[in-house]
Design a protein around this motif. Structure first.
Motif, PDB file in Angstrom:
ATOM      1  N   ASN A  56       0.910  -1.289  -0.039  1.00 28.46           N
ATOM      2  CA  ASN A  56      -0.114   0.063  -0.098  1.00 28.46           C
ATOM      3  C   ASN A  56       0.954   1.255  -0.080  1.00 28.46           C
ATOM      4  O   ASN A  56       0.535   2.165  -0.516  1.00 28.46           O
ATOM      5  N   CYS A  57       1.828   1.436   0.933  1.00 28.58           N
ATOM      6  CA  CYS A  57       2.886   2.366   1.025  1.00 28.58           C
ATOM      7  C   CYS A  57       3.475   2.690  -0.332  1.00 28.58           C
ATOM      8  O   CYS A  57       3.402   3.840  -0.756  1.00 28.58           O
ATOM      9  N   HIS A  60       1.114   4.027  -2.879  1.00 26.45           N
ATOM     10  CA  HIS A  60       0.754   5.273  -2.676  1.00 26.45           C
ATOM     11  C   HIS A  60       1.978   6.251  -3.285  1.00 26.45           C
ATOM     12  O   HIS A  60       1.944   7.409  -3.886  1.00 26.45           O
ATOM     13  N   LEU A  63       1.947   6.844  -6.921  1.00 21.36           N
ATOM     14  CA  LEU A  63       0.922   7.631  -7.419  1.00 21.36           C
ATOM     15  C   LEU A  63       1.270   9.131  -7.256  1.00 21.36           C
ATOM     16  O   LEU A  63       1.066  10.063  -8.011  1.00 21.36           O
ATOM     17  N   ARG A  64       1.724   9.243  -5.890  1.00 28.03           N
ATOM     18  CA  ARG A  64       2.220  10.621  -5.690  1.00 28.03           C
ATOM     19  C   ARG A  64       3.270  11.497  -6.681  1.00 28.03           C
ATOM     20  O   ARG A  64       3.509  12.399  -6.840  1.00 28.03           O
ATOM     21  N   PRO A  74       1.574   0.578  -9.671  1.00 30.08           N
ATOM     22  CA  PRO A  74       0.727   0.422  -8.619  1.00 30.08           C
ATOM     23  C   PRO A  74      -0.097  -0.986  -8.860  1.00 30.08           C
ATOM     24  O   PRO A  74      -0.199  -1.824  -8.044  1.00 30.08           O
ATOM     25  N   HIS A  91      -7.508  -0.116   2.275  1.00 28.68           N
ATOM     26  CA  HIS A  91      -6.421   0.911   1.911  1.00 28.68           C
ATOM     27  C   HIS A  91      -5.569   0.440   0.857  1.00 28.68           C
ATOM     28  O   HIS A  91      -4.923   1.483   0.116  1.00 28.68           O
ATOM     29  N   SER A  92      -6.034  -0.625   0.283  1.00 29.53           N
ATOM     30  CA  SER A  92      -5.111  -1.176  -1.082  1.00 29.53           C
ATOM     31  C   SER A  92      -5.831  -0.651  -2.153  1.00 29.53           C
ATOM     32  O   SER A  92      -5.201   0.029  -3.134  1.00 29.53           O
ATOM     33  N   SER A  95      -5.682   3.555  -4.200  1.00 24.62           N
ATOM     34  CA  SER A  95      -4.675   3.955  -4.769  1.00 24.62           C
ATOM     35  C   SER A  95      -4.662   2.806  -6.234  1.00 24.62           C
ATOM     36  O   SER A  95      -4.370   3.495  -7.203  1.00 24.62           O
ATOM     37  N   LYS A  98      -7.189   4.626  -8.462  1.00 22.27           N
ATOM     38  CA  LYS A  98      -6.568   5.640  -9.109  1.00 22.27           C
ATOM     39  C   LYS A  98      -5.393   5.554 -10.243  1.00 22.27           C
ATOM     40  O   LYS A  98      -5.415   6.159 -11.069  1.00 22.27           O
ATOM     41  N   SER A 130     -13.847   5.696  -4.705  1.00 28.16           N
ATOM     42  CA  SER A 130     -12.715   5.374  -5.570  1.00 28.16           C
ATOM     43  C   SER A 130     -13.244   4.663  -6.692  1.00 28.16           C
ATOM     44  O   SER A 130     -12.983   5.055  -7.965  1.00 28.16           O
TER      45      SER A 130
END
Length: 480
Positions: A56-57, A60, A63-64, A74, A91-92, A95, A98, A130
């Motif tokens: 997940n981290c 993310h 994406l950023r 991702p 939480h997966s 992202s 997106k 989402s």
């Protein structure tokens, strides 16, 4: 997983938590993970240790840093997550969805929805919001986004409502979007901006301005955000007549009066608005107003100059752009080639067309080939223009043949005009302008019989010449 290594799962999680606010550091950690095999399954370790948190981290972080990372990164992490036995959680998927939306992959959005359903997460508000957004941005029918929205747990929050409004606007269902907008229990700046942008994108520019005015009345004294200003400037730029220009100038006045930061995107919208209304002085002022320019800002200025007879100035500004370290892109070269064609600078245009590929690694699109054909056609170099068309990596469309047909009329090349006209008519849809141009070529050459025959062909095919119209805008209403 290598439990005894310095890069154990626990160490990796600690590093990811520590560097989560710094996406570039996270990408460096991703490299470390790949080279050390820290996330590879280890038969000596319990599968329960493998969690979704590292994936997940990293997703993310990708994406950023979308400018430096491919949109599919991702999704590849998600495949690795499943392969290594990690269970995706609520939480997966945001992202991942997106990522699917950024890549425009309708198939990926549908597959991720299936994964959400399988794991009982589709009704989660965070995930469902989402999903609605992803369906809207990947070309799915609006009913798919609406179905996810209707199946959300409890009453949808404002973020979910905004996501559905955006999906309806992107699908072009503006009437449904308007109805939903009026029924929303609450609206924020994002809601208004989304609707204004959707109306403008759908060609309803006057309606977009009316909604913007309603937004101002509903939010008296509230400072306007950049996204709202850019959306309404787009509507002003595409609204013909004095109303569009005056409204755009009022927005510019607001920006100056309230000392709104002239970002590259806001400045680009201002330059584009003045350019489309032929106010080159306003273009230059808005361009100089921007402190930190981007390629898009230069492109807006070059396009405005190219479209209003300032071809020599386009070449000067293009040199200035490169001197300041900006790399031209596809839009830049459209403006440059258009300027060269209108100025009759054949050799300069051909040089930059070759440099576009060889030096700047920019892939020519149909519009670039159309500009080159126009460039050669205006100079009477018909054989060279035909060679360019024959060497195109894809079939020429109406814009390319149309450019050559216009040159045939300019030079009275009747034989080639007939051949090109036939190719245009075979493309469809049948537009009156193509027939009229070929007919005029015959008439200007003195071949009245062929000209009359072309008129008869139009009549037999049920094609009528579009009559020009004009209107006067009075109190915001167009009067024919």
């Amino acid at each position: 997983m290598r439990c005894a290594s310095p890069y154990s799962y626990a160490v990796l999680e600690r590093l990811l938590q520590e560097y989560f606010p710094f996406p570039r550091r996270l990408l460096q950690l991703h490299t470390l993970v790949l080279t050390s095999g820290a996330l590879l399954p280890d038969p000596k370790c319990s599968p329960a240790i493998v969690t979704a948190f590292p994936y997940n981290c990293l997703a993310h972080a990708h994406l950023r840093l979308s400018a430096a990372s491919p949109p599919s990164a991702p999704l590849r992490l998600f495949s690795a997550m499943l392969t290594h036995g990690a269970r995706p959680n609520r939480h997966s998927f945001p992202s991942l969805l997106k990522s699917a939306a950024a890549s425009g992959s309708a198939a990926a959005a549908g597959a991720l929805h299936a994964q959400c359903l399988r794991r009982g997460l589709a009704s989660d508000r965070f995930v469902a919001c989402s999903l609605v957004s992803a369906y809207g941005r990947t070309g799915h029918p609006a009913r798919d986004a609406r179905k996810v929205f209707d199946e959300m747990e409890g009453s949808p929050d404002l973020a979910a409502c905004n996501a559905l409004l955006d999906a309806l606007c992107l699908a072009g269902e503006l009437e449904a979007a308007g109805t939903f907008f009026e029924q929303m229990p609450a609206r924020d700046a994002v809601s208004w901006t989304t609707f204004v942008s959707g109306l403008s994108r759908g060609g309803r520019h006057r309606c977009a301005l009316e909604v913007f005015r309603a937004f101002l009345l509903d939010n008296m004294g509230r400072r306007l955000e950049e996204a709202t200003l850019v959306s309404v400037l787009s509507a002003c730029a595409n609204l013909d007549g004095a109303e569009g220009l005056m409204s755009g100038m009022a927005v510019h006045a607001y920006v100056v009066r309230h000392e709104v930061e002239p970002t590259a995107f806001l400045g680009t919208a201002l330059v584009d608005m003045y350019g489309k209304h032929g106010r080159l002085g306003g273009c230059t002022s808005a361009f100089e107003f921007v402190c930190k320019k981007e390629v898009c800002t230069w492109n807006a200025l070059l396009s405005a100059l190219a479209n209003h007879g300032k071809e020599a100035e386009v070449l000067v500004k293009f040199d200035m752009m490169r001197a300041e370290g900006f790399l031209p892109n596809q839009i830049t070269f459209v403006a440059l080639l258009m300027a060269c064609a209108r100025a009759g600078s054949v050799e300069i245009g051909l040089y930059w067309f070759e440099a576009m590929v060889a030096e700047y690694k920019v892939t020519p699109l149909m519009v670039h080939y159309g500009c080159v054909v126009d460039l050669l056609g205006r100079a009477g170099r018909f054989m060279d223009a035909i060679q360019v068309i024959e060497r195109m990596p894809f079939a020429p469309d109406a814009s390319v043949w149309g450019a050559l047909l216009g040159a045939c009329r300019l030079y009275g090349n009747v034989e080639l005009a007939v051949e090109v006209g036939q190719k245009l008519m075979a493309l469809g849809p049948q537009q009156s302008g193509r027939y009229v141009t070929v007919r005029n070529v015959f008439l200007e050459d003195g071949n009245w019989q062929a000209g009359v025959r072309m008129g008869e062909v139009m009549q037999e095919a049920g094609i009528r010449k579009i009559v020009g119209q004009s209107s006067v805008v009075l109190h915001g209403h167009a009067i024919p």
